[in-house]
Design a protein around this motif. Structure first.
Motif, PDB file in Angstrom:
ATOM      1  N   THR A 113      37.832  -6.837 -12.614  1.00  0.00           N
ATOM      2  CA  THR A 113      38.527  -5.735 -13.270  1.00  0.00           C
ATOM      3  C   THR A 113      40.027  -5.967 -13.331  1.00  0.00           C
ATOM      4  O   THR A 113      40.646  -5.780 -14.392  1.00  0.00           O
ATOM      5  CB  THR A 113      38.215  -4.403 -12.553  1.00  0.00           C
ATOM      6  OG1 THR A 113      36.808  -4.149 -12.649  1.00  0.00           O
ATOM      7  CG2 THR A 113      38.981  -3.252 -13.180  1.00  0.00           C
ATOM      8  N   LEU A 114      40.634  -6.385 -12.215  1.00  0.00           N
ATOM      9  CA  LEU A 114      42.073  -6.654 -12.263  1.00  0.00           C
ATOM     10  C   LEU A 114      42.358  -7.840 -13.171  1.00  0.00           C
ATOM     11  O   LEU A 114      43.339  -7.837 -13.931  1.00  0.00           O
ATOM     12  CB  LEU A 114      42.637  -6.913 -10.865  1.00  0.00           C
ATOM     13  CG  LEU A 114      44.145  -7.176 -10.838  1.00  0.00           C
ATOM     14  CD1 LEU A 114      44.913  -6.008 -11.458  1.00  0.00           C
ATOM     15  CD2 LEU A 114      44.639  -7.448  -9.435  1.00  0.00           C
ATOM     16  N   GLU A 115      41.510  -8.849 -13.108  1.00  0.00           N
ATOM     17  CA  GLU A 115      41.653 -10.004 -13.986  1.00  0.00           C
ATOM     18  C   GLU A 115      41.627  -9.556 -15.451  1.00  0.00           C
ATOM     19  O   GLU A 115      42.415 -10.035 -16.280  1.00  0.00           O
ATOM     20  CB  GLU A 115      40.509 -10.985 -13.698  1.00  0.00           C
ATOM     21  CG  GLU A 115      40.747 -12.408 -14.114  1.00  0.00           C
ATOM     22  CD  GLU A 115      39.597 -13.310 -13.693  1.00  0.00           C
ATOM     23  OE1 GLU A 115      39.867 -14.355 -13.084  1.00  0.00           O
ATOM     24  OE2 GLU A 115      38.429 -12.968 -13.961  1.00  0.00           O
ATOM     25  N   ASN A 116      40.737  -8.617 -15.765  1.00  0.00           N
ATOM     26  CA  ASN A 116      40.619  -8.106 -17.121  1.00  0.00           C
ATOM     27  C   ASN A 116      41.847  -7.283 -17.523  1.00  0.00           C
ATOM     28  O   ASN A 116      42.301  -7.343 -18.669  1.00  0.00           O
ATOM     29  CB  ASN A 116      39.352  -7.247 -17.246  1.00  0.00           C
ATOM     30  CG  ASN A 116      38.747  -7.309 -18.626  1.00  0.00           C
ATOM     31  OD1 ASN A 116      38.822  -8.320 -19.312  1.00  0.00           O
ATOM     32  ND2 ASN A 116      38.143  -6.216 -19.051  1.00  0.00           N
ATOM     33  N   VAL A 117      42.356  -6.501 -16.596  1.00  0.00           N
ATOM     34  CA  VAL A 117      43.563  -5.703 -16.866  1.00  0.00           C
ATOM     35  C   VAL A 117      44.752  -6.612 -17.148  1.00  0.00           C
ATOM     36  O   VAL A 117      45.517  -6.387 -18.097  1.00  0.00           O
ATOM     37  CB  VAL A 117      43.874  -4.762 -15.680  1.00  0.00           C
ATOM     38  CG1 VAL A 117      45.260  -4.128 -15.825  1.00  0.00           C
ATOM     39  CG2 VAL A 117      42.807  -3.672 -15.576  1.00  0.00           C
ATOM     40  N   ILE A 118      44.911  -7.640 -16.328  1.00  0.00           N
ATOM     41  CA  ILE A 118      46.014  -8.596 -16.532  1.00  0.00           C
ATOM     42  C   ILE A 118      45.896  -9.249 -17.900  1.00  0.00           C
ATOM     43  O   ILE A 118      46.871  -9.363 -18.647  1.00  0.00           O
ATOM     44  CB  ILE A 118      46.017  -9.652 -15.415  1.00  0.00           C
ATOM     45  CG1 ILE A 118      46.395  -9.008 -14.077  1.00  0.00           C
ATOM     46  CG2 ILE A 118      46.992 -10.789 -15.750  1.00  0.00           C
ATOM     47  CD1 ILE A 118      46.222  -9.918 -12.876  1.00  0.00           C
ATOM     48  N   TYR A 119      44.674  -9.665 -18.230  1.00  0.00           N
ATOM     49  CA  TYR A 119      44.456 -10.292 -19.534  1.00  0.00           C
ATOM     50  C   TYR A 119      44.773  -9.312 -20.666  1.00  0.00           C
ATOM     51  O   TYR A 119      45.410  -9.668 -21.663  1.00  0.00           O
ATOM     52  CB  TYR A 119      43.011 -10.770 -19.660  1.00  0.00           C
ATOM     53  CG  TYR A 119      42.739 -11.471 -20.970  1.00  0.00           C
ATOM     54  CD1 TYR A 119      42.939 -12.839 -21.091  1.00  0.00           C
ATOM     55  CD2 TYR A 119      42.318 -10.759 -22.094  1.00  0.00           C
ATOM     56  CE1 TYR A 119      42.703 -13.488 -22.296  1.00  0.00           C
ATOM     57  CE2 TYR A 119      42.093 -11.396 -23.299  1.00  0.00           C
ATOM     58  CZ  TYR A 119      42.280 -12.756 -23.395  1.00  0.00           C
ATOM     59  OH  TYR A 119      42.071 -13.388 -24.598  1.00  0.00           O
ATOM     60  N   SER A 125      44.973  -8.869 -28.050  1.00  0.00           N
ATOM     61  CA  SER A 125      45.091  -9.081 -29.495  1.00  0.00           C
ATOM     62  C   SER A 125      44.203  -8.126 -30.284  1.00  0.00           C
ATOM     63  O   SER A 125      44.528  -7.744 -31.391  1.00  0.00           O
ATOM     64  CB  SER A 125      44.725 -10.529 -29.861  1.00  0.00           C
ATOM     65  OG  SER A 125      43.402 -10.828 -29.455  1.00  0.00           O
ATOM     66  N   SER A 126      43.066  -7.723 -29.690  1.00  0.00           N
ATOM     67  CA  SER A 126      42.175  -6.785 -30.382  1.00  0.00           C
ATOM     68  C   SER A 126      41.212  -6.153 -29.397  1.00  0.00           C
ATOM     69  O   SER A 126      40.918  -6.705 -28.333  1.00  0.00           O
ATOM     70  CB  SER A 126      41.385  -7.513 -31.476  1.00  0.00           C
ATOM     71  OG  SER A 126      40.467  -8.411 -30.892  1.00  0.00           O
ATOM     72  N   PHE A 127      40.707  -4.985 -29.761  1.00  0.00           N
ATOM     73  CA  PHE A 127      39.736  -4.289 -28.927  1.00  0.00           C
ATOM     74  C   PHE A 127      38.424  -5.068 -28.859  1.00  0.00           C
ATOM     75  O   PHE A 127      37.747  -5.080 -27.832  1.00  0.00           O
ATOM     76  CB  PHE A 127      39.486  -2.887 -29.479  1.00  0.00           C
ATOM     77  CG  PHE A 127      38.586  -2.058 -28.617  1.00  0.00           C
ATOM     78  CD1 PHE A 127      39.055  -1.520 -27.428  1.00  0.00           C
ATOM     79  CD2 PHE A 127      37.269  -1.819 -28.988  1.00  0.00           C
ATOM     80  CE1 PHE A 127      38.223  -0.755 -26.626  1.00  0.00           C
ATOM     81  CE2 PHE A 127      36.428  -1.056 -28.189  1.00  0.00           C
ATOM     82  CZ  PHE A 127      36.910  -0.519 -26.999  1.00  0.00           C
ATOM     83  N   SER A 128      38.079  -5.735 -29.939  1.00  0.00           N
ATOM     84  CA  SER A 128      36.839  -6.517 -29.968  1.00  0.00           C
ATOM     85  C   SER A 128      36.881  -7.653 -28.948  1.00  0.00           C
ATOM     86  O   SER A 128      35.854  -8.029 -28.383  1.00  0.00           O
ATOM     87  CB  SER A 128      36.579  -7.065 -31.366  1.00  0.00           C
ATOM     88  OG  SER A 128      37.636  -7.909 -31.776  1.00  0.00           O
TER      89      SER A 128
END
Length: 230
Positions: A113-119, A125-128
């Motif tokens: 989750t934190l990895e995803n937040v950082i990314y 670039s897009s929600f997709s």
């Protein structure tokens, strides 16, 4: 408003998957505060992982195999395993095989989750693309947590094969994590053709582990006895 939307999109997959595996516990759900504590620990180990990975990248050659299986899969899964072994493995709340899956998934999804937040905030670039990350890295970490937790549960409740399963609780998720990264690195243009069947296979394998862990719970006998009395 956009900040909040991006944050929610980055956090939602990890929380949803954690809820899914938490509710799959058939006989005795774990204390929610302890599950969230392990989730938070998973968040916190992202920072030392990033520092160690940066150091290892500079110290090793630019080899896809080394990066996938040692720097990424090897290091990340070891830090998760270390936390689980020293905090949860002998905890009194770890009282049935499936509990290993719950706690391992909590740590893994905290990390993811934190990895995803950082990314999301540094490479958005897009929600997709965030949806794609929910399918790939976030669910990948959940699967690696299932595999790690399953073998931790087997190790704790089958003392005759404890050492074997303790080793497998690290090396099995490390191998599949390494394979995951290796596919992405080695096949940058056509990775999807390999990744989709790869992820389907791992999900099927993981659900089987979930069902097997539940079916071997010592608490199922107590539950059945109570049902008979009623």
């Amino acid at each position: 408003m956009q900040f909040f939307s991006i944050l929610m999109a980055a956090v939602a997959p990890g929380v949803a998957l954690l809820a899914y595996f938490y509710l799959k516990d058939r006989y005795d759900t774990e204390p929610i505060h302890l599950v969230m504590k392990m989730f938070l620990f998973g968040v916190l180990i992202v920072f030392p992982t990033m520092v160690l990975q940066r150091a290892l990248v500079h110290a090793t050659s630019d080899d896809p195999f080394s990066f996938a299986f040692i720097i990424s899969g090897g290091l990340e899964e070891f830090l998760k395993w270390f936390l689980l072994y020293y905090i949860i493995y002998r905890h009194t709340s770890f009282d049935e095989p499936y509990d290993g899956i719950v706690y391992a998934v909590a740590v893994s999804l905290g990390f993811a989750t934190l990895e995803n937040v950082i990314y999301a905030f540094f490479n958005y670039s897009s929600f997709s693309l965030l949806l794609l990350r929910a399918f790939l890295p976030v669910s990948g970490h959940a699967i690696f947590g299932v595999l790690m937790g399953y073998h931790l549960g087997q190790a704790k409740f089958h003392k005759e094969v404890e050492t074997k399963h303790l080793l497998m609780s690290y090396f099995v998720p490390m191998f599949w994590h390494g394979m995951f990264d290796f596919i992405l690195i080695q096949f940058p243009s056509n990775w999807a053709w390999l990744m989709v069947p790869f992820m389907i296979y791992l999900w099927v394998r993981s659900i089987k582990k979930v069902n097997r862990a539940n079916s071997t719970s010592p608490l199922r006998l107590i539950t059945r006895e109570d049902e008979v009395k009623i």
